[in-house]
Write a protein that holds these residues in place. Structure first.
Motif, short mmCIF file in Angstrom:
data_model
loop_
_atom_site.label_atom_id
_atom_site.label_comp_id
_atom_site.label_asym_id
_atom_site.label_seq_id
_atom_site.Cartn_x
_atom_site.Cartn_y
_atom_site.Cartn_z
N LYS A 124 0.83 -1.21 0.00
CA LYS A 124 0.00 0.00 0.00
C LYS A 124 0.86 1.25 0.00
O LYS A 124 0.55 2.24 -0.67
N LEU A 125 1.93 1.23 0.78
CA LEU A 125 2.83 2.37 0.81
C LEU A 125 3.45 2.59 -0.57
O LEU A 125 3.59 3.73 -1.03
N GLY A 126 3.83 1.50 -1.24
CA GLY A 126 4.42 1.63 -2.56
C GLY A 126 3.46 2.25 -3.56
O GLY A 126 3.84 3.14 -4.34
N ILE A 131 1.52 7.02 -6.61
CA ILE A 131 0.48 7.99 -6.93
C ILE A 131 0.94 9.40 -6.58
O ILE A 131 0.71 10.36 -7.34
N ARG A 132 1.61 9.54 -5.47
CA ARG A 132 2.11 10.86 -5.07
C ARG A 132 3.14 11.39 -6.08
O ARG A 132 3.20 12.60 -6.35
N ALA A 133 3.94 10.49 -6.64
CA ALA A 133 4.97 10.92 -7.60
C ALA A 133 4.43 11.09 -9.02
O ALA A 133 5.12 11.65 -9.87
N SER A 134 3.23 10.62 -9.28
CA SER A 134 2.69 10.66 -10.64
C SER A 134 2.35 12.09 -11.06
O SER A 134 2.00 12.93 -10.24
N HIS A 135 2.43 12.31 -12.37
CA HIS A 135 2.17 13.65 -12.91
C HIS A 135 0.78 13.79 -13.53
O HIS A 135 0.36 14.90 -13.84
N TYR A 136 0.09 12.68 -13.72
CA TYR A 136 -1.16 12.72 -14.47
C TYR A 136 -2.35 12.30 -13.62
O TYR A 136 -2.20 11.66 -12.57
N GLU A 137 -3.54 12.66 -14.10
CA GLU A 137 -4.77 12.39 -13.36
C GLU A 137 -5.15 10.91 -13.37
O GLU A 137 -5.61 10.37 -12.36
N ARG A 218 -7.92 11.75 -8.48
CA ARG A 218 -8.87 12.53 -7.70
C ARG A 218 -9.76 11.64 -6.84
O ARG A 218 -9.99 11.92 -5.66
N ALA A 219 -10.25 10.53 -7.43
CA ALA A 219 -11.11 9.61 -6.67
C ALA A 219 -10.33 8.98 -5.53
O ALA A 219 -10.86 8.80 -4.42
N GLY A 225 -7.27 7.65 0.12
CA GLY A 225 -6.43 6.50 -0.17
C GLY A 225 -6.92 5.22 0.46
O GLY A 225 -8.09 4.84 0.34
N PHE A 226 -6.03 4.56 1.20
CA PHE A 226 -6.33 3.26 1.79
C PHE A 226 -6.68 3.37 3.27
O PHE A 226 -6.59 2.38 4.01
#
Length: 385
Positions: A124-126, A131-137, A218-219, A225-226
């Motif tokens: 889950k942390l991974g 997701i935190r590092a991602s640039h897109y929606e 966004r969702a 998150g979890f």
């Protein structure tokens, strides 16, 4: 002259079989047959503009399987996407593979989970770090050993990413392998997909698998998150989908290009542990779908048992009409179910031979065996440490 005794035990048993038959056919035609119809639809025109995607992979000591799967992902025919790999304390080979591939593909990024991290689940942390590092929606979540069958995989997911959509579910299964164990795990995965994809197409989405899954960032953030299932070691995929999916925001990818394949489990023990984890997370599902699944499984068992008993009682007591009725119901259901399953298997590129009728009879017993193992296993192995 043959007389029909409507008050006999054989008649009562035949009537009970009719009830179970109606339930079974309602579920089969109302849910499981939808995948075949969905895959037969015209894919339609491609969207004017494909949304950029962030593909997230969490790896741990995957080795060459990671290399093969990443190569298949990075070679996708898609306008704009990035691949973010989160390395969870791999022995060293994974990191070397990532560095080598990063020199070839500029859209590959990788990071690692700190050894000192304390979390309910490192998986889950991974995913959260990715997701935190991602640039897109739009985020596409897959496994380090899941390999797309086509270079059009990302396009097949993106075709379902309409403005109203938050979740896209895709089909995944194991590669072909010899032996009864390989056949069983492939058939089990096929049937599980029939359930959750068919339910989603019927407007009752309740889970997804992180081998082939896309959702909006966004969702994910709106649901925090979890956070709703932090006490569990797993559930980062199915329980998140269960919480945010509804009949309006969930779609299913279609076409053989939407399929991903997994290597067979390394052992029966590892597969059984995975099944035990599924039993645990299934207890947290919300909505009507889990009840419908349980109803279908046990009416399947009772239907087979009822038909066998009604047929035997009818023969012994000389009530040929009721014996013939029980046999006829069993045969009609078998033909209908096999028609749906084999056509769907063809759409999904699966070949099961004559094993599907055997699986249909044995699956309630196998389901019971999984639950019995779960009752006697150590629950803390699946909970927060």
């Amino acid at each position: 002259m043959m007389t029909i005794d409507f008050t006999s035990i054989a008649a009562l048993l035949a009537d009970i079989c009719v009830v179970f038959f109606v339930v079974q056919m309602s579920v089969m035609c109302g849910f499981y047959s939808r995948i075949h119809r969905h895959f037969r639809k015209d894919a339609g025109t491609d969207p004017v503009e494909y949304p950029p995607l962030s593909v997230i992979v969490v790896t741990k000591d995957t080795g060459e399987l990671l290399h093969d799967s990443l190569a298949a992902i990075l070679e996708q025919d898609y306008p704009a996407f990035e691949v973010i790999v989160v390395n969870d304390l791999s022995a060293g080979e994974d990191e070397l593979i990532l560095k080598r591939l990063a020199n070839i593909y500029p859209n590959l990024y990788h990071t690692f989970i700190p050894e000192t991290a304390r979390y309910v689940s490192r998986k889950k942390l991974g995913v959260a770090m990715g997701i935190r590092a991602s640039h897109y929606e739009w985020v596409v979540v897959t496994s380090p050993y899941a390999r797309p069958e086509s270079k059009e995989w990302l396009r097949s997911l993106a075709r379902e990413m309409t403005p109203e959509t938050d979740i896209v579910l895709g089909y995944s299964n194991y590669v072909y392998g010899k032996g009864m164990f390989a056949l069983r795990v492939r058939t089990d995965a096929f049937f599980r997909s029939l359930r959750y994809l068919g339910m989603a197409l019927a407007g009752h989405p309740y889970m997804g698998l992180g081998h082939n899954l896309a959702y909006r960032k966004r969702a994910y953030l709106e649901h925090k998150g979890f956070s709703s299932h932090l006490q569990l070691q797993r559930g980062e995929d199915d329980l998140l989908v269960n919480a945010i999916a509804d009949r309006y925001n969930t779609r299913v990818a279609r076409g053989k290009e939407s399929i991903v394949r997994l290597p067979l489990p390394v052992s029966r023990k590892s597969w059984r542990e995975e099944m035990l984890g599924s039993v645990l997370t299934g207890r947290f599902y919300q909505g009507v779908a889990p009840l419908l699944n349980a109803l279908e499984t046990w009416t399947c068992f009772l239907f087979h048992l009822g038909c066998a008993v009604a047929f035997a009682v009818g023969l012994v007591s000389g009530q040929w009409i009721w014996a013939g009725m029980a046999a006829g119901l069993w045969l009609v259901r078998l033909l209908a179910v096999m028609h749906i399953w084999y056509h769907t298997a063809w759409d999904l590129g699966e070949k099961f031979g004559v094993f599907l009728p055997i699986f249909d009879v044995l699956r309630p017993w196998w389901s019971l065996a999984h639950h019995i193992r779960f009752w006697f296993c150590r629950k803390d192995a699946f909970l927060r440490k």
